[in-house]
Design an enzyme around this catalytic site. Sequence first.
Site, PDB file in Angstrom:
ATOM      1  N   CYS A 129       0.827  -1.207   0.000  1.00 55.27           N
ATOM      2  CA  CYS A 129       0.000   0.000   0.000  1.00 55.27           C
ATOM      3  C   CYS A 129       0.863   1.260   0.000  1.00 55.27           C
ATOM      4  O   CYS A 129       1.768   1.403   0.825  1.00 55.27           O
ATOM      5  CB  CYS A 129      -0.871  -0.016   1.243  1.00 55.27           C
ATOM      6  SG  CYS A 129      -1.996   1.358   1.308  1.00 55.27           S
TER       7      CYS A 129
ATOM      8  N   CYS B  66      -1.131   5.916   7.006  1.00 53.44           N
ATOM      9  CA  CYS B  66      -2.497   5.495   7.323  1.00 53.44           C
ATOM     10  C   CYS B  66      -2.617   4.908   8.726  1.00 53.44           C
ATOM     11  O   CYS B  66      -3.503   5.278   9.486  1.00 53.44           O
ATOM     12  CB  CYS B  66      -2.986   4.495   6.275  1.00 53.44           C
ATOM     13  SG  CYS B  66      -4.531   3.694   6.682  1.00 53.44           S
TER      14      CYS B  66
ATOM     15  N   CYS C 220     -11.517 -11.254  20.926  1.00 52.39           N
ATOM     16  CA  CYS C 220     -10.718 -10.520  19.947  1.00 52.39           C
ATOM     17  C   CYS C 220      -9.613  -9.740  20.656  1.00 52.39           C
ATOM     18  O   CYS C 220      -8.925  -8.938  20.033  1.00 52.39           O
ATOM     19  CB  CYS C 220     -11.593  -9.603  19.102  1.00 52.39           C
ATOM     20  SG  CYS C 220     -12.665  -8.571  20.061  1.00 52.39           S
TER      21      CYS C 220
ATOM     22  N   GLN D 209     -19.308 -10.006  11.526  1.00 52.62           N
ATOM     23  CA  GLN D 209     -17.871 -10.272  11.419  1.00 52.62           C
ATOM     24  C   GLN D 209     -17.346  -9.653  10.128  1.00 52.62           C
ATOM     25  O   GLN D 209     -17.956  -9.830   9.070  1.00 52.62           O
ATOM     26  CB  GLN D 209     -17.632 -11.778  11.403  1.00 52.62           C
ATOM     27  CG  GLN D 209     -18.050 -12.489  12.681  1.00 52.62           C
ATOM     28  CD  GLN D 209     -17.062 -12.299  13.808  1.00 52.62           C
ATOM     29  OE1 GLN D 209     -15.947 -11.830  13.615  1.00 52.62           O
ATOM     30  NE2 GLN D 209     -17.469 -12.662  15.015  1.00 52.62           N
TER      31      GLN D 209
ATOM     32  N   CYS E  55      -7.313   1.157  -0.911  1.00 57.80           N
ATOM     33  CA  CYS E  55      -7.134   0.419   0.336  1.00 57.80           C
ATOM     34  C   CYS E  55      -7.106  -1.052  -0.048  1.00 57.80           C
ATOM     35  O   CYS E  55      -8.058  -1.555  -0.635  1.00 57.80           O
ATOM     36  CB  CYS E  55      -8.269   0.708   1.318  1.00 57.80           C
ATOM     37  SG  CYS E  55      -8.246  -0.427   2.716  1.00 57.80           S
TER      38      CYS E  55
ATOM     39  N   GLU F  43     -27.717 -10.378  24.265  1.00 55.60           N
ATOM     40  CA  GLU F  43     -27.029  -9.358  23.465  1.00 55.60           C
ATOM     41  C   GLU F  43     -27.530  -7.977  23.884  1.00 55.60           C
ATOM     42  O   GLU F  43     -28.715  -7.790  24.138  1.00 55.60           O
ATOM     43  CB  GLU F  43     -27.316  -9.639  21.967  1.00 55.60           C
ATOM     44  CG  GLU F  43     -27.113  -8.500  21.006  1.00 55.60           C
ATOM     45  CD  GLU F  43     -25.689  -7.942  20.994  1.00 55.60           C
ATOM     46  OE1 GLU F  43     -24.731  -8.730  21.061  1.00 55.60           O
ATOM     47  OE2 GLU F  43     -25.562  -6.699  20.921  1.00 55.60           O
TER      48      GLU F  43
ATOM     49  N   ASP G  50     -18.607 -14.518  23.631  1.00 58.95           N
ATOM     50  CA  ASP G  50     -17.844 -13.803  22.591  1.00 58.95           C
ATOM     51  C   ASP G  50     -17.951 -12.296  22.857  1.00 58.95           C
ATOM     52  O   ASP G  50     -18.593 -11.564  22.109  1.00 58.95           O
ATOM     53  CB  ASP G  50     -18.438 -14.159  21.213  1.00 58.95           C
ATOM     54  CG  ASP G  50     -17.688 -13.501  20.061  1.00 58.95           C
ATOM     55  OD1 ASP G  50     -16.586 -12.979  20.284  1.00 58.95           O
ATOM     56  OD2 ASP G  50     -18.223 -13.514  18.944  1.00 58.95           O
TER      57      ASP G  50
ATOM     58  N   CYS H 281      -2.940  -0.658   8.677  1.00 51.78           N
ATOM     59  CA  CYS H 281      -2.247  -1.962   8.560  1.00 51.78           C
ATOM     60  C   CYS H 281      -0.852  -1.810   9.126  1.00 51.78           C
ATOM     61  O   CYS H 281       0.088  -1.505   8.411  1.00 51.78           O
ATOM     62  CB  CYS H 281      -2.092  -2.356   7.091  1.00 51.78           C
ATOM     63  SG  CYS H 281      -3.615  -2.622   6.229  1.00 51.78           S
TER      64      CYS H 281
ATOM     65  N   TYR I 122     -23.242 -12.583  24.438  1.00 49.86           N
ATOM     66  CA  TYR I 122     -22.784 -11.562  23.484  1.00 49.86           C
ATOM     67  C   TYR I 122     -23.090 -12.081  22.073  1.00 49.86           C
ATOM     68  O   TYR I 122     -22.206 -12.205  21.229  1.00 49.86           O
ATOM     69  CB  TYR I 122     -21.293 -11.254  23.655  1.00 49.86           C
ATOM     70  CG  TYR I 122     -20.913 -10.949  25.088  1.00 49.86           C
ATOM     71  CD1 TYR I 122     -20.989  -9.640  25.584  1.00 49.86           C
ATOM     72  CD2 TYR I 122     -20.517 -11.954  25.966  1.00 49.86           C
ATOM     73  CE1 TYR I 122     -20.658  -9.365  26.905  1.00 49.86           C
ATOM     74  CE2 TYR I 122     -20.197 -11.684  27.282  1.00 49.86           C
ATOM     75  CZ  TYR I 122     -20.260 -10.390  27.751  1.00 49.86           C
ATOM     76  OH  TYR I 122     -19.942 -10.105  29.057  1.00 49.86           O
TER      77      TYR I 122
HETATM   78  C1  LIG Z   1     -17.497  -9.445  19.372  1.00 47.95           C
HETATM   79  S1  LIG Z   1     -19.204  -9.148  19.130  1.00 47.95           S
HETATM   80  C2  LIG Z   1     -19.784 -10.791  18.907  1.00 47.95           C
HETATM   81  C3  LIG Z   1     -21.089 -10.932  18.205  1.00 47.95           C
HETATM   82  C4  LIG Z   1     -21.442 -12.319  17.695  1.00 47.95           C
HETATM   83  N1  LIG Z   1     -21.104 -13.363  18.630  1.00 47.95           N
HETATM   84  C5  LIG Z   1     -20.799 -12.578  16.340  1.00 47.95           C
HETATM   85  O1  LIG Z   1     -19.970 -13.485  16.210  1.00 47.95           O
HETATM   86  O2  LIG Z   1     -21.166 -11.867  15.399  1.00 47.95           O
HETATM   87  C6  LIG Z   1     -19.675  -8.716  20.754  1.00 47.95           C
HETATM   88  C7  LIG Z   1     -21.152  -8.440  20.953  1.00 47.95           C
HETATM   89  O3  LIG Z   1     -21.374  -8.124  22.329  1.00 47.95           O
HETATM   90  C8  LIG Z   1     -22.359  -7.129  22.435  1.00 47.95           C
HETATM   91  N2  LIG Z   1     -22.183  -6.490  23.754  1.00 47.95           N
HETATM   92  C9  LIG Z   1     -21.242  -5.562  24.084  1.00 47.95           C
HETATM   93  N3  LIG Z   1     -21.374  -5.239  25.390  1.00 47.95           N
HETATM   94  C10 LIG Z   1     -22.395  -5.969  25.890  1.00 47.95           C
HETATM   95  C11 LIG Z   1     -23.008  -6.056  27.162  1.00 47.95           C
HETATM   96  N4  LIG Z   1     -22.573  -5.326  28.186  1.00 47.95           N
HETATM   97  N5  LIG Z   1     -24.043  -6.885  27.311  1.00 47.95           N
HETATM   98  C12 LIG Z   1     -24.490  -7.645  26.278  1.00 47.95           C
HETATM   99  N6  LIG Z   1     -23.938  -7.606  25.033  1.00 47.95           N
HETATM  100  C13 LIG Z   1     -22.906  -6.773  24.837  1.00 47.95           C
HETATM  101  C14 LIG Z   1     -22.102  -6.236  21.227  1.00 47.95           C
HETATM  102  O4  LIG Z   1     -23.253  -5.495  20.905  1.00 47.95           O
HETATM  103  C15 LIG Z   1     -21.699  -7.261  20.158  1.00 47.95           C
HETATM  104  O5  LIG Z   1     -22.816  -7.672  19.425  1.00 47.95           O
END
Ligand SMILES: C[S@@+](CC[C@H](N)C(=O)[O-])C[C@H]1O[C@@H](n2cnc3c(N)ncnc32)[C@H](O)[C@@H]1O
Length: 488
Positions: free
Chosen positions: A77, A83, A437, A303, A179, A359, A410, A86, A338
């Site tokens: 790039c 930037c 993550c 994702q 990009c 969620e 997650d 990356c 989550y």
């Molecule tokens: C890393 S994403 C994972 C989403 C899903 N598992 C996926 O693979 O697409 C984390 C998720 O947690 C939710 N989140 C963040 N803080 C939260 C909370 N305090 N209580 C409930 N959900 C939450 C976000 O809105 C988001 O959708």
Amino acid sequence: MARIRKIKKPFQVELELHDAASDGRAVGRHDDKVVFVEGGVPGDLVEAKVYAKQKKFLVGSMENLIRPSEDRVDPQCEHFKACGGCKWQHMAYPAQIKYKEAQVLAALKRIGKIESQEYLPILGSNEIFNYRNKVEFSFSRSVWFTKEELDSGKPFPPEGALGFHAPGFFDKVLPIDECHLTLPIINEVRNEIERYSIEKEYAFYNIREHTGFLRTLGFRNSLSRSELMIILVVAQDDPEKVEDIFFHLEKKYPQITHFVWVVNQKLNSVYSDQEVRFWKGEEYLTESLGKYDFRVRPLSFFQTNPKQASELYGVVEKYLKRCLPEGYNKLGTVYDLYSGTGSIGIFISDYAEKVVGIEYVQSAVDDAWENVKLNGLDKDQFSFYAGDMKEILNDELVQKEGQPDLIIADPPRQGMDPKVVKQILKLLPKYIIYVSCKPATQARDLEMMGENYELLSVQPVDMFPHTAHVENVVLLERKDEVIVNEEA
Ligand SMILES: C[S@@+](CC[C@H](N)C(=O)[O-])C[C@H]1O[C@@H](n2cnc3c(N)ncnc32)[C@H](O)[C@@H]1O
């Protein structure tokens, strides 16, 4: 944490860089202190200018490359240095994933203080460019030029630029031609919109004075359906101008299937609370992961690397199969914490009698229900709750939905709230699959669970080539003897 202070008299040091930090900087050592060096690659011998310090470390920038590392490559790039998106395009991909794997293991050891029975090698990505399905550019009157551009005497474009925010500047935009993480068509459309808007004198936004019309330009795409959505955010409710841009694009690029716009008259750039207007195309994209389809609305979480997301969910499925009691092909109740738009819960639904998703975002929960329907699944197999995890995951919910046999979590980068970890430790499911993550926050949470859980397996997955980010999935099993904390 002690503050980082600028050094009054910056000094030069010669350093052999030997490691990479989790934020992407290379690491060397000067006297008894670690030095973080922006722009270095482990294996480089560099001359660095040390300009800041903290009690335990120094911060420097690379002034001269004395001897390049074997892992140093030419970044593809042209915007690489300026930037900041990356950080590792100058490092060969095998080295990138080596340092990501090391990052995961170091976090587990140093922060988690936990050993695993099994460490699986990182799952690298086959595609290391053009993998992102989401990107957003900003229009700005204020342009950021690199030192080379300034030195060349290149004039600043009077209209401004459409690109990415220059690191550390909320008002300045770095003009971007290409990009490499997005699809080539997105670069083409981006450049055409910039050209056309200048021709039509549609003013770029000035965030200091709050003048101008065009604010941001977002793209989302679905790989499996070759759908492309454009999301234009403007500062005034002026449908004529938006239509003019959209008609122009529609004629020129049949690849754009969804046209969406948002009016944001607020002083800040957050527009997730504003009405989304649909000009052409459905209100969502459809993306497939494994055998399942998912609806992706303009503003909902999905994702960003769909190919690797299938790999990631495959790891969750593989771990889940290890939790099945002998002779069974399904677990009873699986909690998907989550859950976003329900994607993990749906992906593993063949192996659970019941899936309970929790969620924060109500619209994501609405999407989860739609995704259950879209995939022809039985809605009675699912429950979804919207709200803050630490409030929703309570005794009342468990009484209603039943004790989980497996919890899949997650969470976002900040990890789980301590109250959520405590509640999980009270529920004590036999198995936990924790997808993260951010290895450091995952390791912090695992440390809290270490008394009662055995770490069976660790599987890092690279979702974001050329960045220092890494996803990590772990499988935990409850110990035979557990310590019950009465306060929990
Ligand atoms: C890393 S994403 C994972 C989403 C899903 N598992 C996926 O693979 O697409 C984390 C998720 O947690 C939710 N989140 C963040 N803080 C939260 C909370 N305090 N209580 C409930 N959900 C939450 C976000 O809105 C988001 O959708």
